[in-house]
Design a protein around this motif. Sequence first.
Motif, PDB file in Angstrom:
ATOM      1  N   ARG A  97       9.394   3.122   2.543  1.00 56.77           N
ATOM      2  CA  ARG A  97      10.590   2.738   1.786  1.00 56.77           C
ATOM      3  C   ARG A  97      11.298   3.966   1.227  1.00 56.77           C
ATOM      4  NH1 ARG A  97       7.250  -1.627   0.156  1.00 56.77           N
ATOM      5  NH2 ARG A  97       6.614  -0.508  -1.728  1.00 56.77           N
ATOM      6  N   LEU A  98      10.517   4.936   0.753  1.00 56.43           N
ATOM      7  CA  LEU A  98      11.100   6.176   0.235  1.00 56.43           C
ATOM      8  C   LEU A  98      11.863   6.906   1.330  1.00 56.43           C
ATOM      9  CD1 LEU A  98      11.439   8.399  -1.908  1.00 56.43           C
ATOM     10  CD2 LEU A  98       9.234   9.334  -1.166  1.00 56.43           C
ATOM     11  N   ARG A  99      11.268   6.990   2.520  1.00 58.21           N
ATOM     12  CA  ARG A  99      11.918   7.669   3.636  1.00 58.21           C
ATOM     13  C   ARG A  99      13.205   6.970   4.047  1.00 58.21           C
ATOM     14  NH1 ARG A  99       6.358   8.784   7.094  1.00 58.21           N
ATOM     15  NH2 ARG A  99       5.764  10.735   6.027  1.00 58.21           N
ATOM     16  N   GLU A 100      13.207   5.649   4.026  1.00 59.40           N
ATOM     17  CA  GLU A 100      14.422   4.912   4.366  1.00 59.40           C
ATOM     18  C   GLU A 100      15.530   5.178   3.349  1.00 59.40           C
ATOM     19  OE1 GLU A 100      15.324   3.180   7.088  1.00 59.40           O
ATOM     20  OE2 GLU A 100      13.458   4.044   7.849  1.00 59.40           O
ATOM     21  N   ASP A 148       0.825  -1.202   0.000  1.00 58.99           N
ATOM     22  CA  ASP A 148       0.000   0.000   0.000  1.00 58.99           C
ATOM     23  C   ASP A 148       0.860   1.253   0.000  1.00 58.99           C
ATOM     24  OD1 ASP A 148       0.957   0.218   2.562  1.00 58.99           O
ATOM     25  OD2 ASP A 148      -0.901  -0.443   3.525  1.00 58.99           O
ATOM     26  N   ASP A 149       0.193   2.422  -0.081  1.00 70.80           N
ATOM     27  CA  ASP A 149       0.901   3.701  -0.173  1.00 70.80           C
ATOM     28  C   ASP A 149       1.767   3.965   1.045  1.00 70.80           C
ATOM     29  OD1 ASP A 149      -0.230   4.147  -2.603  1.00 70.80           O
ATOM     30  OD2 ASP A 149      -1.864   5.408  -1.849  1.00 70.80           O
ATOM     31  N   SER A 150       1.299   3.511   2.225  1.00 73.86           N
ATOM     32  CA  SER A 150       2.046   3.761   3.452  1.00 73.86           C
ATOM     33  C   SER A 150       3.407   3.066   3.424  1.00 73.86           C
ATOM     34  CB  SER A 150       1.234   3.267   4.659  1.00 73.86           C
ATOM     35  OG  SER A 150       1.967   3.427   5.845  1.00 73.86           O
ATOM     36  N   CYS A 151       3.425   1.824   2.952  1.00 78.36           N
ATOM     37  CA  CYS A 151       4.683   1.082   2.889  1.00 78.36           C
ATOM     38  C   CYS A 151       5.614   1.677   1.839  1.00 78.36           C
ATOM     39  CB  CYS A 151       4.422  -0.386   2.576  1.00 78.36           C
ATOM     40  SG  CYS A 151       3.712  -1.282   3.982  1.00 78.36           S
ATOM     41  N   SER A 152       5.046   2.142   0.734  1.00 75.69           N
ATOM     42  CA  SER A 152       5.862   2.786  -0.303  1.00 75.69           C
ATOM     43  C   SER A 152       6.516   4.041   0.237  1.00 75.69           C
ATOM     44  CB  SER A 152       4.998   3.131  -1.521  1.00 75.69           C
ATOM     45  OG  SER A 152       4.496   1.960  -2.121  1.00 75.69           O
ATOM     46  N   LEU A 153       5.760   4.797   1.038  1.00 73.99           N
ATOM     47  CA  LEU A 153       6.282   6.016   1.634  1.00 73.99           C
ATOM     48  C   LEU A 153       7.387   5.693   2.641  1.00 73.99           C
ATOM     49  CD1 LEU A 153       6.073   9.085   1.846  1.00 73.99           C
ATOM     50  CD2 LEU A 153       4.291   8.780   3.599  1.00 73.99           C
ATOM     51  N   LEU A 195      19.705  18.433   9.292  1.00 72.53           N
ATOM     52  CA  LEU A 195      18.330  18.892   9.492  1.00 72.53           C
ATOM     53  C   LEU A 195      17.361  18.133   8.585  1.00 72.53           C
ATOM     54  CD1 LEU A 195      18.993  22.741   9.703  1.00 72.53           C
ATOM     55  CD2 LEU A 195      18.146  21.299  11.553  1.00 72.53           C
ATOM     56  N   SER A 196      17.796  17.881   7.357  1.00 76.78           N
ATOM     57  CA  SER A 196      16.942  17.150   6.418  1.00 76.78           C
ATOM     58  C   SER A 196      16.699  15.726   6.896  1.00 76.78           C
ATOM     59  CB  SER A 196      17.591  17.133   5.029  1.00 76.78           C
ATOM     60  OG  SER A 196      17.725  18.436   4.529  1.00 76.78           O
ATOM     61  N   LEU A 197      17.716  15.144   7.514  1.00 78.92           N
ATOM     62  CA  LEU A 197      17.587  13.799   8.069  1.00 78.92           C
ATOM     63  C   LEU A 197      16.519  13.783   9.160  1.00 78.92           C
ATOM     64  CD1 LEU A 197      18.947  11.040   7.682  1.00 78.92           C
ATOM     65  CD2 LEU A 197      20.591  11.695   9.437  1.00 78.92           C
ATOM     66  N   HIS A 198      16.519  14.837   9.970  1.00 80.19           N
ATOM     67  CA  HIS A 198      15.511  14.981  11.026  1.00 80.19           C
ATOM     68  C   HIS A 198      14.109  15.141  10.437  1.00 80.19           C
ATOM     69  CE1 HIS A 198      13.384  16.535  14.540  1.00 80.19           C
ATOM     70  NE2 HIS A 198      13.072  17.610  13.832  1.00 80.19           N
ATOM     71  N   ALA A 199      14.019  15.796   9.275  1.00 83.38           N
ATOM     72  CA  ALA A 199      12.716  16.144   8.711  1.00 83.38           C
ATOM     73  C   ALA A 199      12.131  15.074   7.794  1.00 83.38           C
ATOM     74  CB  ALA A 199      12.825  17.460   7.937  1.00 83.38           C
ATOM     75  N   VAL A 200      12.898  14.028   7.493  1.00 84.50           N
ATOM     76  CA  VAL A 200      12.468  13.032   6.507  1.00 84.50           C
ATOM     77  C   VAL A 200      11.075  12.479   6.794  1.00 84.50           C
ATOM     78  CG1 VAL A 200      12.889  10.646   5.780  1.00 84.50           C
ATOM     79  CG2 VAL A 200      14.701  12.325   5.591  1.00 84.50           C
ATOM     80  N   SER A 201      10.821  12.103   8.038  1.00 81.17           N
ATOM     81  CA  SER A 201       9.546  11.451   8.369  1.00 81.17           C
ATOM     82  C   SER A 201       8.522  12.412   8.972  1.00 81.17           C
ATOM     83  CB  SER A 201       9.801  10.293   9.341  1.00 81.17           C
ATOM     84  OG  SER A 201      10.402  10.770  10.525  1.00 81.17           O
ATOM     85  N   ARG A 202       8.795  13.715   8.877  1.00 83.98           N
ATOM     86  CA  ARG A 202       7.883  14.700   9.449  1.00 83.98           C
ATOM     87  C   ARG A 202       6.826  15.127   8.438  1.00 83.98           C
ATOM     88  NH1 ARG A 202       9.345  14.702  14.964  1.00 83.98           N
ATOM     89  NH2 ARG A 202      11.562  14.173  14.978  1.00 83.98           N
ATOM     90  N   GLU A 203       5.800  15.844   8.942  1.00 82.12           N
ATOM     91  CA  GLU A 203       4.747  16.322   8.063  1.00 82.12           C
ATOM     92  C   GLU A 203       5.233  17.506   7.220  1.00 82.12           C
ATOM     93  OE1 GLU A 203       4.057  17.984  12.253  1.00 82.12           O
ATOM     94  OE2 GLU A 203       4.598  16.068  11.321  1.00 82.12           O
ATOM     95  N   ARG A 204       4.423  17.890   6.244  1.00 80.75           N
ATOM     96  CA  ARG A 204       4.816  18.907   5.259  1.00 80.75           C
ATOM     97  C   ARG A 204       5.239  20.222   5.900  1.00 80.75           C
ATOM     98  NH1 ARG A 204       0.262  19.776   0.896  1.00 80.75           N
ATOM     99  NH2 ARG A 204       1.767  21.362   0.190  1.00 80.75           N
ATOM    100  N   VAL A 205       4.497  20.661   6.902  1.00 84.18           N
ATOM    101  CA  VAL A 205       4.786  21.972   7.493  1.00 84.18           C
ATOM    102  C   VAL A 205       6.142  21.964   8.214  1.00 84.18           C
ATOM    103  CG1 VAL A 205       3.568  21.522   9.683  1.00 84.18           C
ATOM    104  CG2 VAL A 205       3.814  23.885   8.837  1.00 84.18           C
TER     105      VAL A 205
END
Length: 204
Positions: A13-16, A6-11, A64-74
């Motif tokens: 994998r992208l974050r990893e 599903d989309d959640s698992c794809s996301l 900082l980007s590493l910290h933000a990888v799994s965060r929401e858009r804002v």
Amino acid sequence: MSGCCDDSCSLDRLRERQRGTLQIVLGINAAMFLVIVAAAFYGNSSALLSDSLDNLGDALTYGLSLHAVSRERVVKAKVALFKGGLIFLAACTVAVQIAFKLIAPTVPLFEVMGSFSFLGLAANSLCLFLLWRHRRDDVNMSSVWECSRNDIASNLSVFVAAGAVWFTGSGWPDIVVASCLVLLLMRSALGVMAAAKAEMRAAS
């Protein structure tokens, strides 16, 4: 039944993948900052100092980007805005050194400029290659890509400046190139901050 399609698992994998790439480029830029900043002071080069601060800014940016990888858009947008501010601060730091050089002109060591700008070019080309597939993932990774692309232009400019210093026996090519890099950094900073603000407005 497994939910790995599903989309959640794809996301996930992208974050990893994003995390793995950011960890590598963070290590490369942190190491290059230490090497090139020492070379910049030894070689008395403003352009090379700009290059080293670019690496420091990138290392902070990747962290900082590493910290933000799994965060929401804002959150990603706020991190990108902060990264834009760091790039702008680096530009101001080099601008101050250029002002000192104009008051008390010096001739940098072109051998140091050329050697370490080429080393930086090799390292940043590797980072750019690793980040290529993530350049359009989101505002967080897009700002990272922007920083890395600037690095290539910075390294090439310093390399050319080294040749011009050797040819002219003057420190002016170093100052001219450093000034151009300051403008490039400021343009990049304003672009990243504008994109981040637009993302924050869209997220809210």
